[in-house]
Motif scaffolding. Structure first.
Motif, short mmCIF file in Angstrom:
data_model
loop_
_atom_site.label_atom_id
_atom_site.label_comp_id
_atom_site.label_asym_id
_atom_site.label_seq_id
_atom_site.Cartn_x
_atom_site.Cartn_y
_atom_site.Cartn_z
N THR A 133 0.82 -14.67 0.16
CA THR A 133 -0.13 -14.53 -1.70
C THR A 133 -0.29 -15.51 -1.19
O THR A 133 -0.09 -16.87 -1.62
CB THR A 133 1.30 -14.35 -2.91
OG1 THR A 133 0.70 -14.52 -4.42
CG2 THR A 133 1.82 -14.98 -2.78
N SER A 134 -1.58 -15.34 -2.49
CA SER A 134 -2.71 -16.60 -2.30
C SER A 134 -2.72 -17.69 -3.24
O SER A 134 -2.82 -18.54 -3.52
CB SER A 134 -3.80 -16.43 -1.92
OG SER A 134 -4.57 -15.15 -2.51
N THR A 135 -1.91 -17.22 -4.11
CA THR A 135 -1.72 -17.43 -5.50
C THR A 135 -0.39 -17.80 -5.98
O THR A 135 0.61 -16.81 -5.32
CB THR A 135 -2.13 -16.46 -6.74
OG1 THR A 135 -1.86 -15.85 -6.91
CG2 THR A 135 -4.23 -16.85 -6.64
N PHE A 136 0.28 -18.41 -6.68
CA PHE A 136 1.31 -18.64 -7.06
C PHE A 136 2.48 -16.95 -7.70
O PHE A 136 1.81 -16.69 -8.40
CB PHE A 136 1.91 -19.82 -7.73
CG PHE A 136 3.32 -19.60 -8.02
CD1 PHE A 136 4.36 -20.38 -7.03
CD2 PHE A 136 3.98 -19.49 -10.00
CE1 PHE A 136 5.86 -20.31 -7.27
CE2 PHE A 136 5.30 -19.25 -9.85
CZ PHE A 136 6.12 -19.73 -8.37
N ASP A 137 3.38 -16.72 -6.89
CA ASP A 137 4.35 -15.46 -7.10
C ASP A 137 6.19 -15.73 -7.00
O ASP A 137 5.67 -15.79 -6.18
CB ASP A 137 3.92 -14.33 -6.30
CG ASP A 137 3.90 -12.83 -7.00
OD1 ASP A 137 5.28 -12.70 -7.24
OD2 ASP A 137 3.43 -12.12 -7.10
N GLN A 138 6.20 -16.18 -7.64
CA GLN A 138 7.37 -16.32 -7.87
C GLN A 138 8.24 -15.01 -7.33
O GLN A 138 9.04 -15.32 -5.64
CB GLN A 138 8.28 -16.70 -9.41
CG GLN A 138 9.65 -16.76 -8.73
CD GLN A 138 10.04 -17.72 -10.45
OE1 GLN A 138 9.20 -18.36 -11.33
NE2 GLN A 138 11.54 -16.80 -10.47
N GLU A 139 8.38 -13.72 -7.20
CA GLU A 139 8.99 -13.59 -6.66
C GLU A 139 8.71 -13.06 -5.26
O GLU A 139 9.38 -12.80 -4.19
CB GLU A 139 8.70 -11.47 -7.36
CG GLU A 139 9.84 -10.40 -7.24
CD GLU A 139 9.32 -9.03 -7.56
OE1 GLU A 139 9.75 -8.41 -7.04
OE2 GLU A 139 8.33 -9.52 -7.96
#
Length: 448
Positions: free
Chosen positions: A270-276
């Motif tokens: 993921t190029s953005t924050f994705d906690q999962e």
């Protein structure tokens, strides 16, 4: 428990933080090829005399310049924390003076080190570094993946290697597969188990030998000649000086293939924050692994240094040269670990005819007059978009023109240290041009 704390607990149980991360400074033409990537680690023996000095010396040794620096934050394994190798006590089976490790000993040590690296998610950390996930960043909201390092080291166009764009085109998929084969697959951890050989150990062995010789002399010739010989030998042995180490180097390779890549790109990237996704990546302790591939051992009881150094510099020199010897031997032993070095200039005579080829490689890489190299050319297969290598020629070093690029060779005044490169002569093949790559021995990925 947050991910940062979890990783800290998991890893710090075995590893000690080594404070310096080494950076590559090589620029220009030497960067225009794909190096293998290397992380180096040390098995620290706090029980050893000079153990802490060896640790400090290792921490200051840069990554060999023929590899891209892929060092992790955690670089030191405390020998006292390793359990399950020996019957009694902690630690690896140790190399000592007068005792050589057996193949079974090496296998047990390698298995334990592989277990430690995988338990501590070193495969995840190698992949994280490749894809720009900085777990040292204190703000988890800034945790994400990118392909900047892959783009830089592989000389890929940004659009071709952008994961979210690349997966939609045949060219992009080929570029991602190529990066996996050429870059991630060729990522290694080298664990160095360096033990100090004390003067007392050498002296004791020398005294024992002299006593045996002296006893035989007394029996054969009578009198005290043999006893005098043993006494003289003991006095000489007591004056042993210098610094000698035994270095066992264990090589591990990141497991990366199209199947692993597909799971990573589909489930975690993921190029953005994705906690999962990021938590899923960091908690996956079975997919991203390293495997043991080779071992090398170096010990030179007769090694001498002509210069005068303070203790810390002497220890650094001995450890650096010992590790370099093992790396050079591992290059010949294990195919994927071989170093590619570009031809950077041609030698010509006054009439302009080519008489030789220069490359920035030398004794540090184990080159001798008997070494043989293939000259290869990198190209992109238009039908697959993957990198391939074409055979061009075969070369050998010129006699008396092998560069001594070992650590501090200039200060030692060693023969060949005045050179700035090794000169090669062509044995067979076609035209050799600057930028073509040298690789020692035969390379299975070369297409004739």
């Amino acid at each position: 428990m947050n991910t940062r704390k979890r990783l800290s607990i998991i890893i710090s149980a075995t590893f000690m933080v080594a404070g310096i991360m080494c950076a590559q400074s090589t620029t220009g033409q030497l960067n225009e090829y794909r190096r293998n990537s290397l992380a180096t680690m040390l098995v620290y023996h706090p029980e050893d005399e000079f153990g802490s000095q060896i640790y400090q010396a290792f921490d200051s040794i840069p990554t060999p310049d023929k590899y891209d620096d892929h060092n992790l934050v955690y670089r030191v394994i405390n020998n006292d924390s390793i359990a399950g190798v020996k019957r009694n006590g902690a630690g690896l089976i140790k190399a000592q003076y007068g005792k050589t490790l057996t193949s079974a000993d090496v296998a047990k040590n390698a298995q334990k080190l592989e277990e430690i690296l995988n338990q501590n998610l070193c495969g995840n950390l190698l992949v994280a570094k490749w894809f720009g996930l900085n777990i040292e960043e204190e703000d988890p909201q800034k945790w994400h993946f990118d392909t900047e390092l892959i783009q830089s080291r592989g000389q890929y166009n940004a659009s071709d290697i952008d994961v979210e764009v690349a997966q939609r085109t045949a060219r992009g998929v080929a570029a991602l597969s190529d990066a996996g084969e050429e870059l991630l697959h060729n990522t290694f951890i080298l664990v160095n188990d360096i033990t100090y050989v004390t003067a007392e150990e050498k002296a004791a062995a020398a005294k024992a030998a002299m006593n045996i010789i002296g006893g035989v002399a007394d029996i054969l010739f009578g009198g005290s000649a043999g006893s005098d010989l043993a006494k003289m030998g003991g006095n000489i042995a007591d004056k042993f000086t210098g610094f000698t180490v035994k270095t066992h180097s264990y090589l591990f390779q990141l497991e990366w293939n199209d199947s692993i890549a597909a799971i990573f790109y589909n489930d975690y990237y993921t190029s953005t924050f994705d906690q999962e996704k990021i938590l899923g990546f960091l908690k996956n302790d079975s997919l991203f692994r390293v495997r043991y591939v080779a071992h090398e051992y170096e010990y030179d009881a007769k090694s001498t240094l002509k210069g005068k150094y303070d203790r810390s510099e002497l220890i650094k020199m001995v450890c650096t040269r010992s590790m370099d010897k093992n790396i050079a031997a591992l290059q010949l032993q294990y195919e994927d670990f071989k170093v590619k070095t570009p031809v950077y200039a041609l030698e010509t005579n006054p009439k302009g005819a080519t008489t030789g080829y220069l490359a920035k490689i030398g004794m540090k890489e184990g080159i001798t007059e008997n070494s043989t190299f293939q000259v290869i050319q990198r190209f992109t297969d238009e039908s697959t978009g993957r990198t391939k290598y074409r055979y061009v020629a075969t070369v050998k070093p010129k006699k008396g023109q092998i560069w001594d690029n070992r650590y501090n060779a200039v200060l030692e005044g060693d023969s060949g240290s005045e050179l700035t490169a090794t000169a090669f002569k062509k044995v067979s093949g076609g035209e050799i041009l600057p930028g073509m790559l040298l690789i020692e021995g035969k390379y299975r990925k070369v297409t004739e």
